[in-house]
Design an enzyme around this catalytic site. Structure first.
Site, mmCIF file in Angstrom:
data_model
loop_
_atom_site.group_PDB
_atom_site.id
_atom_site.type_symbol
_atom_site.label_atom_id
_atom_site.label_comp_id
_atom_site.label_asym_id
_atom_site.label_seq_id
_atom_site.Cartn_x
_atom_site.Cartn_y
_atom_site.Cartn_z
ATOM 1 N N LEU A 100 21.792 19.867 -37.582
ATOM 2 C CA LEU A 100 22.137 20.154 -36.194
ATOM 3 C C LEU A 100 20.898 19.804 -35.395
ATOM 4 O O LEU A 100 19.772 19.996 -35.861
ATOM 5 C CB LEU A 100 22.453 21.649 -36.022
ATOM 6 C CG LEU A 100 23.735 22.170 -36.685
ATOM 7 C CD1 LEU A 100 23.823 23.693 -36.525
ATOM 8 C CD2 LEU A 100 24.980 21.517 -36.085
ATOM 9 N N ASP A 101 21.095 19.307 -34.174
ATOM 10 C CA ASP A 101 19.932 18.981 -33.335
ATOM 11 C C ASP A 101 19.117 20.239 -33.066
ATOM 12 O O ASP A 101 19.645 21.347 -33.102
ATOM 13 C CB ASP A 101 20.378 18.450 -31.968
ATOM 14 C CG ASP A 101 21.232 17.214 -32.095
ATOM 15 O OD1 ASP A 101 21.061 16.484 -33.074
ATOM 16 O OD2 ASP A 101 22.080 17.015 -31.204
ATOM 17 N N ARG A 102 17.905 20.026 -32.693
ATOM 18 C CA ARG A 102 16.997 21.136 -32.384
ATOM 19 C C ARG A 102 17.605 22.113 -31.357
ATOM 20 O O ARG A 102 17.530 23.327 -31.502
ATOM 21 C CB ARG A 102 15.710 20.514 -31.815
ATOM 22 C CG ARG A 102 14.651 21.475 -31.556
ATOM 23 C CD ARG A 102 13.600 20.824 -30.679
ATOM 24 N NE ARG A 102 12.745 21.877 -30.239
ATOM 25 C CZ ARG A 102 11.522 22.092 -30.703
ATOM 26 N NH1 ARG A 102 11.007 21.281 -31.570
ATOM 27 N NH2 ARG A 102 10.843 23.112 -30.292
#
Ligand code: URA
Length: 239
Positions: A100-102
């Site tokens: 998952l993106d930051r």
């Protein structure tokens, strides 16, 4: 029965490839005999030694984490950033299944089961992933249809998606989107493509696993029946 190099890798000795080199170098013994044959298989009860020390396979562990924002999906980070692995206390070396993106919050599996993780991440076994997105602007039904039918991204047309408008508020819209594929930053790029940048993104479901009962930053071990179901999924037995 499993191949010796896989057994060694699962025991945390080194990567499977490196373990092959260790076998070829004559550093591994099975039941008192040095083995240099890569096809060798071992089974329960076999005694494996590496560099004169007995090898015990690591217990396989599986956790579900509700990732908060500002945490990255990596095993370790050299710039001192917090990683998903830092949030789950476990004696084994865990890694995230996919990413998952930051800035994205929501559920992600952490495990030390490399084989299952590899299969779950394989494009052929893409599982349903449900995201809640808060996006800029008032999204129209026509725009949602574009997301449903497929939008052209730089890495190709997206596959059909289930997309529901959940609500609107001044200047923004809440949309639930279910994807059957998992490309890098896919949800953000899909909304960019229809002119509604994502403000907030949360993954609420991955296959049969949901964020219900998990506060941000919270994690829990997966139940045996959940692991069994994921294993079936990974083998492509159910979709
Ligand atoms: N899609 C995105 O754009 N970001 C994520 O983190 C997951 C899916």
């Amino acid at each position: 029965m499993e191949r010796l190099q896989k057994f060694l890798a699962r025991s945390g000795i080194a990567s499977r490839r490196k373990c092959e080199e260790l076998i070829l170098a004559g550093r591994v013994m099975v039941n008192g005999e040095t083995v240099t044959e890569l096809g060798t298989r071992v089974q329960l009860g076999d005694v494996v030694w590496f560099d004169g020390k007995p090898v015990a396979p690591e217990r396989l562990e599986y956790y579900l984490l509700n990732k908060p924002a500002d945490v990255i999906c990596a095993v370790s980070d050299h710039r001192g950033q917090k990683t998903v692995v830092d949030l789950v206390a476990s004696p084994v070396r865990l890694f995230p299944v996919g990413r998952l993106d930051r800035d994205t919050t929501g559920i992600i599996i952490l495990t030390n089961d490399g084989a299952m993780a590899h299969s779950l991440m394989h494009p052929r076994f893409e599982v349903d992933k449900v995201y809640k997105a808060e996006v800029e602007g008032e999204v129209t039904e026509d725009e949602l249809d574009r997301l449903r039918n497929g939008v052209q991204l730089e890495d190709g047309l997206t596959r059909p998606a289930v997309v529901l408008l959940m609500g609107k508020r001044s200047g923004g819209s809440f949309v639930e989107i279910t994807l059957h594929e998992g490309r890098k930053r896919q949800v953000r790029r899909m909304f960019d493509a229809i002119g509604h940048p994502v403000w907030k993104l949360h993954r609420k479901r991955y296959a049969m696993l949901t964020d219900v009962g998990l506060a941000p930053g919270g994690s829990r071990p997966l139940k045996e029946k959940e692991v069994a179901a994921l294993r079936k999924l990974a083998k492509g037995e159910i979709s």
